[in-house]
Design an enzyme around this catalytic site. Structure first.
Site, PDB file in Angstrom:
ATOM      1  N   ARG A 211       0.842  -1.214   0.000  1.00 64.32           N
ATOM      2  CA  ARG A 211       0.000   0.000   0.000  1.00 64.32           C
ATOM      3  C   ARG A 211       0.870   1.254   0.000  1.00 64.32           C
ATOM      4  O   ARG A 211       0.632   2.196  -0.742  1.00 64.32           O
ATOM      5  CB  ARG A 211      -0.904   0.009   1.244  1.00 64.32           C
ATOM      6  CG  ARG A 211      -2.109  -0.901   1.131  1.00 64.32           C
ATOM      7  CD  ARG A 211      -3.082  -0.679   2.282  1.00 64.32           C
ATOM      8  NE  ARG A 211      -2.674  -1.343   3.499  1.00 64.32           N
ATOM      9  CZ  ARG A 211      -3.096  -2.555   3.870  1.00 64.32           C
ATOM     10  NH1 ARG A 211      -3.940  -3.223   3.129  1.00 64.32           N
ATOM     11  NH2 ARG A 211      -2.688  -3.088   4.995  1.00 64.32           N
ATOM     12  N   PHE A 227     -11.649  -3.001  -5.570  1.00 60.61           N
ATOM     13  CA  PHE A 227     -11.717  -3.879  -4.392  1.00 60.61           C
ATOM     14  C   PHE A 227     -11.068  -3.150  -3.206  1.00 60.61           C
ATOM     15  O   PHE A 227     -10.121  -3.629  -2.594  1.00 60.61           O
ATOM     16  CB  PHE A 227     -11.009  -5.224  -4.630  1.00 60.61           C
ATOM     17  CG  PHE A 227     -11.412  -5.923  -5.904  1.00 60.61           C
ATOM     18  CD1 PHE A 227     -12.555  -6.703  -5.943  1.00 60.61           C
ATOM     19  CD2 PHE A 227     -10.651  -5.808  -7.062  1.00 60.61           C
ATOM     20  CE1 PHE A 227     -12.928  -7.366  -7.114  1.00 60.61           C
ATOM     21  CE2 PHE A 227     -11.011  -6.460  -8.230  1.00 60.61           C
ATOM     22  CZ  PHE A 227     -12.157  -7.251  -8.269  1.00 60.61           C
ATOM     23  N   ASP A 249     -15.953  -0.916  -4.560  1.00 58.90           N
ATOM     24  CA  ASP A 249     -16.131  -2.159  -3.808  1.00 58.90           C
ATOM     25  C   ASP A 249     -17.615  -2.503  -3.875  1.00 58.90           C
ATOM     26  O   ASP A 249     -18.457  -1.616  -3.990  1.00 58.90           O
ATOM     27  CB  ASP A 249     -15.679  -2.011  -2.350  1.00 58.90           C
ATOM     28  CG  ASP A 249     -15.328  -3.348  -1.701  1.00 58.90           C
ATOM     29  OD1 ASP A 249     -14.123  -3.642  -1.525  1.00 58.90           O
ATOM     30  OD2 ASP A 249     -16.262  -4.122  -1.382  1.00 58.90           O
ATOM     31  N   SER A 250     -17.926  -3.796  -3.796  1.00 57.55           N
ATOM     32  CA  SER A 250     -19.336  -4.194  -3.857  1.00 57.55           C
ATOM     33  C   SER A 250     -19.957  -4.327  -2.473  1.00 57.55           C
ATOM     34  O   SER A 250     -21.107  -4.726  -2.349  1.00 57.55           O
ATOM     35  CB  SER A 250     -19.475  -5.519  -4.614  1.00 57.55           C
ATOM     36  OG  SER A 250     -18.717  -6.520  -3.979  1.00 57.55           O
ATOM     37  N   ASP A 299      -6.947  -5.451  -6.389  1.00 61.86           N
ATOM     38  CA  ASP A 299      -6.617  -6.319  -5.246  1.00 61.86           C
ATOM     39  C   ASP A 299      -7.843  -7.152  -4.888  1.00 61.86           C
ATOM     40  O   ASP A 299      -8.461  -6.953  -3.835  1.00 61.86           O
ATOM     41  CB  ASP A 299      -6.165  -5.465  -4.056  1.00 61.86           C
ATOM     42  CG  ASP A 299      -5.710  -6.324  -2.890  1.00 61.86           C
ATOM     43  OD1 ASP A 299      -5.340  -7.496  -3.112  1.00 61.86           O
ATOM     44  OD2 ASP A 299      -5.738  -5.838  -1.742  1.00 61.86           O
ATOM     45  N   CYS A 339      -4.235 -13.166  -4.273  1.00 62.47           N
ATOM     46  CA  CYS A 339      -3.969 -13.817  -2.982  1.00 62.47           C
ATOM     47  C   CYS A 339      -4.461 -15.263  -3.026  1.00 62.47           C
ATOM     48  O   CYS A 339      -4.712 -15.865  -1.991  1.00 62.47           O
ATOM     49  CB  CYS A 339      -4.596 -13.044  -1.835  1.00 62.47           C
ATOM     50  SG  CYS A 339      -6.378 -12.865  -1.995  1.00 62.47           S
TER      51      CYS A 339
HETATM   52  N1  SAH Z   1      -7.216  -3.792  -1.045  1.00 67.45           N
HETATM   53  C1  SAH Z   1      -7.848  -4.019   0.225  1.00 67.45           C
HETATM   54  C2  SAH Z   1      -8.257  -5.457   0.430  1.00 67.45           C
HETATM   55  C3  SAH Z   1      -9.204  -6.006  -0.618  1.00 67.45           C
HETATM   56  S1  SAH Z   1     -10.135  -7.351  -0.066  1.00 67.45           S
HETATM   57  C4  SAH Z   1      -6.936  -3.520   1.341  1.00 67.45           C
HETATM   58  O1  SAH Z   1      -5.815  -3.063   1.063  1.00 67.45           O
HETATM   59  O2  SAH Z   1      -7.339  -3.576   2.502  1.00 67.45           O
HETATM   60  C5  SAH Z   1     -11.241  -7.613  -1.345  1.00 67.45           C
HETATM   61  C6  SAH Z   1     -12.441  -6.673  -1.395  1.00 67.45           C
HETATM   62  O3  SAH Z   1     -13.139  -6.982  -2.598  1.00 67.45           O
HETATM   63  C7  SAH Z   1     -13.471  -6.787  -0.292  1.00 67.45           C
HETATM   64  O4  SAH Z   1     -13.671  -5.524   0.286  1.00 67.45           O
HETATM   65  C8  SAH Z   1     -14.780  -7.238  -0.980  1.00 67.45           C
HETATM   66  O5  SAH Z   1     -15.936  -6.582  -0.462  1.00 67.45           O
HETATM   67  C9  SAH Z   1     -14.546  -6.792  -2.393  1.00 67.45           C
HETATM   68  N2  SAH Z   1     -15.198  -7.547  -3.460  1.00 67.45           N
HETATM   69  C10 SAH Z   1     -15.306  -8.876  -3.598  1.00 67.45           C
HETATM   70  N3  SAH Z   1     -15.853  -9.182  -4.799  1.00 67.45           N
HETATM   71  C11 SAH Z   1     -16.101  -8.001  -5.426  1.00 67.45           C
HETATM   72  C12 SAH Z   1     -16.623  -7.642  -6.698  1.00 67.45           C
HETATM   73  N4  SAH Z   1     -17.003  -8.554  -7.577  1.00 67.45           N
HETATM   74  N5  SAH Z   1     -16.699  -6.344  -7.005  1.00 67.45           N
HETATM   75  C13 SAH Z   1     -16.312  -5.392  -6.121  1.00 67.45           C
HETATM   76  N6  SAH Z   1     -15.778  -5.663  -4.923  1.00 67.45           N
HETATM   77  C14 SAH Z   1     -15.675  -6.958  -4.575  1.00 67.45           C
END
Ligand code: SAH
Length: 395
Positions: A211, A227, A249-250, A299, A339
């Site tokens: 980050r 995400f 984010d969803s 991510d 991941c």
């Molecule tokens: N980058 C973040 C961690 C991401 S975790 C950090 O640094 O903390 C993955 C995220 O993706 C979660 O918040 C989840 O709500 C979201 N997510 C999962 N599937 C999704 C989709 N199809 N579209 C949008 N967001 C999604």
């Protein structure tokens, strides 16, 4: 004596110090061990191999606590392991302006099934296996004492507990959560952490240094953070001087956390835009709107928890990366992560090569990412090396 005897020839992975014993390798079990009981693991020929935690419900039938026949698996041994894990991180914790860190990373800290994450004065314990569960009270007490944190919270509610035949369990074990919730600092930024209901134990600590690194690249750029969860990359990009950051984010809860985290810091909220949407759909919408960006972060959550999901995962990664590469301006940067334990770094790179080809753009690798140093990887346990990322520059 509780014994687990392997089929002949199936001791090879243990001799290479891989800590898992799969059900198919087991010839027989003697002494009627219960879930989490310690068994002596012996080769077909009788040779001692390890002390391991028995897990009758799981395909991973036992996990190694110790390779040393002279060692006794008890609360003292686990406490000593915990102390070592903490000592190994002491120098890391003093690096940068951060007070959050993974203190125990399961197998790689010789504590299979045990995760301990610290967020400021709150420490979260997660027990994932029958063996870890067996020593729950000893582990909780050792974490309380050795971490010195005011509150110990348990988040033993991950899906994998089901595979071990364990119920979900979460709540305060010691002290109480601060009235305003847990909070932490990471590279000088302040975050609230939802340890009760947030993802994992509340935060994605593994991405800490990535980050920061991506944030440092954001100066003057228009950034798209896909995400975004609780806003880690967003805040770092803003702190790094991004011109604007669109975060997608969803999950409405995740976006609420992210907005609240932005407010905790002295950052310009006018440069942040939030979108509650499915990334797969929203990348297409952005394309159709003719939008473009200078820096994009992808991510996503784990698309392939195991090798069985690899093909589907590969399609997912290719799709979002292809769309992201098309949204990048020439010389723009894409920080793309996976991941998924089932997707190796080599395969991930191939998927991105396919995405660039189909997007009809040239892309160059200008950086590689892995999990932060508080997520060590035991060389004999490559499964621990789950997080990989590439920084690409579009030609
Ligand atoms: N980058 C973040 C961690 C991401 S975790 C950090 O640094 O903390 C993955 C995220 O993706 C979660 O918040 C989840 O709500 C979201 N997510 C999962 N599937 C999704 C989709 N199809 N579209 C949008 N967001 C999604």
């Amino acid at each position: 004596m509780k014994l687990l005897i392997l089929k002949s020839g199936r001791e090879k992975s243990l001799l290479r110090r891989h800590p898992w014993i799969f059900s198919g390798a087991v010839a027989c079990v003697q002494g009627d061990p219960g879930p989490g009981d310690t068994v002596a693991v012996r080769a077909g020929g009788g040779e001692f191999l390890a002390w391991a935690a028995y897990s009758p419900a799981s395909q991973i039938r036992a996990r190694v606590w110790s390779w040393d026949e002279g060692e006794t698996v008890d609360g003292d041994l686990l406490r000593a392991r915990l102390r070592r894990a903490l000592a190994a991180r002491e120098r890391l914790l003093s690096l940068g302006d951060s007070d959050a860190m993974r203190l125990v990373h399961g197998e790689s800290d010789a504590l299979p099934g045990v995760v301990v994450d610290r967020y400021g004065d709150v420490v979260v314990l997660q027990l994932l296996t029958a063996g870890a569960e067996r020593w729950r009270s000893e582990l909780a007490e050792a974490v309380r004492e050795l971490s010195g944190c005011a509150c110990v919270y348990e988040r033993s509610d991950a899906d994998v507990r089901g595979l071990e035949g364990l119920p979900v369990r979460s709540g305060v074990l010691h002290g109480s959560l601060p009235a305003a919730g847990a909070h932490m600092r990471e590279h000088g930024l302040s975050y609230g952490v939802d340890v009760a209901a947030g993802h994992k134990t509340g935060f994605y600590l593994d991405q800490r240094d990535n980050r920061k690194q991506v944030g440092d690249l954001a100066r003057g750029r228009e950034v798209l953070n896909c995400f975004c969860y609780s806003g880690g990359f967003t805040l770092n990009a803003l702190a790094g001087g991004a011109q604007s950051v669109l975060s997608v984010d969803s999950s409405a809860e995740a976006l609420a956390l992210a907005r609240a985290n932005l407010q905790r810091n002295d950052l310009d909220a006018a440069r942040a835009e939030w979108q509650d949407a499915d990334v797969f759909k929203h990348l297409r919408a952005l394309r159709d709107q003719g939008r473009s960006f200078d820096l994009i972060v992808l991510d996503p959550p784990k698309f392939a928890p195991t090798a069985a999901f690899v093909e589907k995962a590969a399609r997912g990664y290719k799709d979002i990366n292809l769309l992201a590469l098309k949204l990048l301006r020439p010389d723009g940067l894409l920080a793309s992560f996976s991941c998924s334990g089932g997707v190796s770094a080599e395969l991930f790179q191939k998927i991105l090569a396919g995405a660039a080809l189909d997007a009809d753009v040239d892309a160059t690798i200008v950086g590689r990412f892995a999990a932060a140093a508080d997520h060590p990887v035991l060389l004999s346990f490559p499964e621990g090396d789950y997080l990989k990322g590439l920084l690409l520059r579009r030609g």
